[in-house]
Design a protein around this motif. Structure first.
Motif, PDB file in Angstrom:
ATOM      1  N   GLY A   9       0.801  -1.222   0.000  1.00 20.11           N
ATOM      2  CA  GLY A   9       0.000   0.000   0.000  1.00 20.11           C
ATOM      3  C   GLY A   9       0.831   1.269   0.000  1.00 20.11           C
ATOM      4  N   SER A  10       0.410   2.230   0.786  1.00 21.51           N
ATOM      5  CA  SER A  10       1.080   3.538   0.803  1.00 21.51           C
ATOM      6  C   SER A  10       2.487   3.474   1.397  1.00 21.51           C
ATOM      7  CB  SER A  10       0.247   4.558   1.576  1.00 21.51           C
ATOM      8  OG  SER A  10       0.112   4.155   2.919  1.00 21.51           O
ATOM      9  N   ALA A  11       2.801   2.397   2.109  1.00 23.95           N
ATOM     10  CA  ALA A  11       4.151   2.241   2.659  1.00 23.95           C
ATOM     11  C   ALA A  11       5.179   1.985   1.558  1.00 23.95           C
ATOM     12  CB  ALA A  11       4.178   1.114   3.689  1.00 23.95           C
ATOM     13  N   SER A  12       4.704   1.799   0.333  1.00 19.26           N
ATOM     14  CA  SER A  12       5.619   1.624  -0.797  1.00 19.26           C
ATOM     15  C   SER A  12       6.544   2.817  -0.952  1.00 19.26           C
ATOM     16  CB  SER A  12       4.836   1.426  -2.096  1.00 19.26           C
ATOM     17  OG  SER A  12       4.054   0.265  -2.026  1.00 19.26           O
ATOM     18  N   ALA A  13       6.055   3.994  -0.584  1.00 16.38           N
ATOM     19  CA  ALA A  13       6.882   5.209  -0.676  1.00 16.38           C
ATOM     20  C   ALA A  13       8.133   5.075   0.184  1.00 16.38           C
ATOM     21  CB  ALA A  13       6.071   6.433  -0.256  1.00 16.38           C
ATOM     22  N   PHE A  14       8.005   4.431   1.322  1.00 13.50           N
ATOM     23  CA  PHE A  14       9.150   4.192   2.201  1.00 13.50           C
ATOM     24  C   PHE A  14      10.118   3.220   1.526  1.00 13.50           C
ATOM     25  CE2 PHE A  14      11.301   1.971   5.659  1.00 13.50           C
ATOM     26  CZ  PHE A  14      11.700   3.016   6.476  1.00 13.50           C
ATOM     27  N   LEU A  15       9.569   2.185   0.906  1.00 12.64           N
ATOM     28  CA  LEU A  15      10.385   1.127   0.319  1.00 12.64           C
ATOM     29  C   LEU A  15      11.162   1.590  -0.906  1.00 12.64           C
ATOM     30  CD1 LEU A  15      10.938  -1.799   1.018  1.00 12.64           C
ATOM     31  CD2 LEU A  15       9.016  -2.450  -0.417  1.00 12.64           C
ATOM     32  N   VAL A  16      10.573   2.436  -1.746  1.00 13.64           N
ATOM     33  CA  VAL A  16      11.290   2.870  -2.951  1.00 13.64           C
ATOM     34  C   VAL A  16      12.480   3.753  -2.615  1.00 13.64           C
ATOM     35  CG1 VAL A  16       9.316   2.640  -4.508  1.00 13.64           C
ATOM     36  CG2 VAL A  16       9.794   4.840  -3.450  1.00 13.64           C
ATOM     37  N   ASN A  17      12.494   4.325  -1.435  1.00 14.60           N
ATOM     38  CA  ASN A  17      13.672   5.092  -1.024  1.00 14.60           C
ATOM     39  C   ASN A  17      14.831   4.182  -0.648  1.00 14.60           C
ATOM     40  OD1 ASN A  17      12.890   7.925  -1.256  1.00 14.60           O
ATOM     41  ND2 ASN A  17      11.305   7.353   0.196  1.00 14.60           N
ATOM     42  N   VAL A  18      14.533   2.928  -0.330  1.00 12.35           N
ATOM     43  CA  VAL A  18      15.560   1.944  -0.006  1.00 12.35           C
ATOM     44  C   VAL A  18      15.948   1.156  -1.258  1.00 12.35           C
ATOM     45  CG1 VAL A  18      16.110  -0.061   1.442  1.00 12.35           C
ATOM     46  CG2 VAL A  18      14.664   1.762   2.344  1.00 12.35           C
ATOM     47  N   ILE A  19      14.957   0.827  -2.087  1.00 18.65           N
ATOM     48  CA  ILE A  19      15.167   0.068  -3.321  1.00 18.65           C
ATOM     49  C   ILE A  19      14.627   0.909  -4.479  1.00 18.65           C
ATOM     50  CG2 ILE A  19      14.779  -2.127  -4.514  1.00 18.65           C
ATOM     51  CD1 ILE A  19      13.866  -3.263  -1.785  1.00 18.65           C
ATOM     52  N   PRO A  20      15.419   1.846  -4.998  1.00 19.11           N
ATOM     53  CA  PRO A  20      14.927   2.761  -6.038  1.00 19.11           C
ATOM     54  C   PRO A  20      14.380   2.071  -7.289  1.00 19.11           C
ATOM     55  CG  PRO A  20      16.975   3.582  -5.129  1.00 19.11           C
ATOM     56  CD  PRO A  20      16.770   2.202  -4.554  1.00 19.11           C
ATOM     57  N   SER A  21      14.930   0.927  -7.678  1.00 17.01           N
ATOM     58  CA  SER A  21      14.442   0.261  -8.892  1.00 17.01           C
ATOM     59  C   SER A  21      13.013  -0.244  -8.737  1.00 17.01           C
ATOM     60  CB  SER A  21      15.373  -0.887  -9.295  1.00 17.01           C
ATOM     61  OG  SER A  21      15.415  -1.866  -8.294  1.00 17.01           O
ATOM     62  N   LEU A  22      12.538  -0.345  -7.504  1.00 15.46           N
ATOM     63  CA  LEU A  22      11.158  -0.762  -7.266  1.00 15.46           C
ATOM     64  C   LEU A  22      10.167   0.234  -7.863  1.00 15.46           C
ATOM     65  CD1 LEU A  22       9.156  -2.727  -5.919  1.00 15.46           C
ATOM     66  CD2 LEU A  22       9.434  -1.417  -3.817  1.00 15.46           C
ATOM     67  N   CYS A  23      10.557   1.493  -7.949  1.00 18.57           N
ATOM     68  CA  CYS A  23       9.649   2.509  -8.505  1.00 18.57           C
ATOM     69  C   CYS A  23       9.316   2.224  -9.960  1.00 18.57           C
ATOM     70  CB  CYS A  23      10.180   3.921  -8.310  1.00 18.57           C
ATOM     71  SG  CYS A  23      11.619   4.317  -9.287  1.00 18.57           S
ATOM     72  N   GLN A  24      10.159   1.474 -10.675  1.00 17.43           N
ATOM     73  CA  GLN A  24       9.861   1.112 -12.057  1.00 17.43           C
ATOM     74  C   GLN A  24       8.781   0.039 -12.138  1.00 17.43           C
ATOM     75  OE1 GLN A  24      13.457   0.104 -14.110  1.00 17.43           O
ATOM     76  NE2 GLN A  24      14.464   2.006 -13.571  1.00 17.43           N
ATOM     77  N   ILE A  25       8.567  -0.674 -11.041  1.00 18.99           N
ATOM     78  CA  ILE A  25       7.516  -1.691 -11.000  1.00 18.99           C
ATOM     79  C   ILE A  25       6.204  -1.075 -10.532  1.00 18.99           C
ATOM     80  CG2 ILE A  25       6.742  -3.845  -9.913  1.00 18.99           C
ATOM     81  CD1 ILE A  25       9.724  -4.622  -9.692  1.00 18.99           C
ATOM     82  N   ILE A  26       6.259  -0.359  -9.410  1.00 18.67           N
ATOM     83  CA  ILE A  26       5.014   0.150  -8.823  1.00 18.67           C
ATOM     84  C   ILE A  26       4.711   1.587  -9.207  1.00 18.67           C
ATOM     85  CG2 ILE A  26       5.004  -1.485  -6.920  1.00 18.67           C
ATOM     86  CD1 ILE A  26       6.195   0.670  -5.147  1.00 18.67           C
ATOM     87  N   GLN A  27       5.628   2.213  -9.919  1.00 25.29           N
ATOM     88  CA  GLN A  27       5.436   3.555 -10.473  1.00 25.29           C
ATOM     89  C   GLN A  27       5.103   4.607  -9.418  1.00 25.29           C
ATOM     90  OE1 GLN A  27       2.559   2.413 -13.386  1.00 25.29           O
ATOM     91  NE2 GLN A  27       4.112   1.674 -14.788  1.00 25.29           N
ATOM     92  N   ILE A  28       5.898   4.601  -8.368  1.00 21.16           N
ATOM     93  CA  ILE A  28       5.850   5.653  -7.354  1.00 21.16           C
ATOM     94  C   ILE A  28       7.178   6.381  -7.443  1.00 21.16           C
ATOM     95  CG2 ILE A  28       5.906   6.149  -4.878  1.00 21.16           C
ATOM     96  CD1 ILE A  28       4.107   3.821  -4.394  1.00 21.16           C
ATOM     97  N   PRO A  29       7.173   7.695  -7.568  1.00 19.72           N
ATOM     98  CA  PRO A  29       8.443   8.416  -7.663  1.00 19.72           C
ATOM     99  C   PRO A  29       9.251   8.317  -6.372  1.00 19.72           C
ATOM    100  CG  PRO A  29       6.610   9.948  -7.548  1.00 19.72           C
ATOM    101  CD  PRO A  29       6.019   8.568  -7.628  1.00 19.72           C
ATOM    102  N   THR A  30      10.566   8.227  -6.511  1.00 22.83           N
ATOM    103  CA  THR A  30      11.424   8.141  -5.331  1.00 22.83           C
ATOM    104  C   THR A  30      11.483   9.453  -4.574  1.00 22.83           C
ATOM    105  OG1 THR A  30      13.355   8.621  -6.686  1.00 22.83           O
ATOM    106  CG2 THR A  30      12.916   6.309  -6.198  1.00 22.83           C
TER     107      THR A  30
END
Length: 153
Positions: A43-64
């Motif tokens: 969910g919304s905690a993805s924003a926290f995760l993409v700051n640790v794993i930036p390439s994840l933003c290419q999957i879930i499309q949340i800006p880092t």
């Protein structure tokens, strides 16, 4: 890598970055299924995760650039919880996840805490963690030995 030991979470970040890079190269259907699974579980905690794993933003499309304002112990608890949710999303009975980390005798305390959290998560049934270490470098007081005893008990 012994020289990266001082960088907290470096081995885990590399492993999950490689996982994300592999998913990005998959067909569009698998990429979409992974995206939906992560969005539903994390969910919304993805924003926290993409700051640790930036390439994840290419999957879930949340800006880092989205930031989550936490620090200290709260950040460590959040990190463990969000990683548990992430692993629950990506490691399923039809698509189990094997995570292998070498040279755990050099792992930083935060990495050991996160590993303990992931392998102790009773809701995650499709993760196989394999870790190796040099037993001649780990005595009973070594942080890894302490974590192993915690996991075993």
């Amino acid at each position: 890598d012994h020289f990266r030991q001082m960088e907290p979470l470096s081995a885990l970040i590399v492993a999950f970055t490689q996982f994300c890079n592999g998913i990005i190269k998959e067909d569009a259907d698998k990429l979409y299924r992974t995206k939906i699974a992560i969005q539903e579980k994390v969910g919304s905690a993805s924003a926290f995760l993409v700051n640790v794993i930036p390439s994840l933003c290419q999957i879930i499309q949340i800006p880092t650039t989205e930031t989550v304002d936490v620090s200290g112990m709260e950040a460590q608890h959040m990190l463990k919880y969000v990683f548990q949710l992430f692993v629950r999303a990506i490691a399923t009975p039809s698509q189990p996840l094997v995570l292998f980390l070498d040279d755990l005798q050099w792992a930083d305390p935060l990495s050991l805490d996160l590993i303990e959290s992931l392998v102790s998560d009773t809701e995650s049934k499709s993760l196989l963690f394999i870790g190796s270490y040099r037993d001649n470098e780990v005595d009973d007081r070594h942080p890894l030995a302490v974590k192993l005893r915690n996991i075993e008990s």
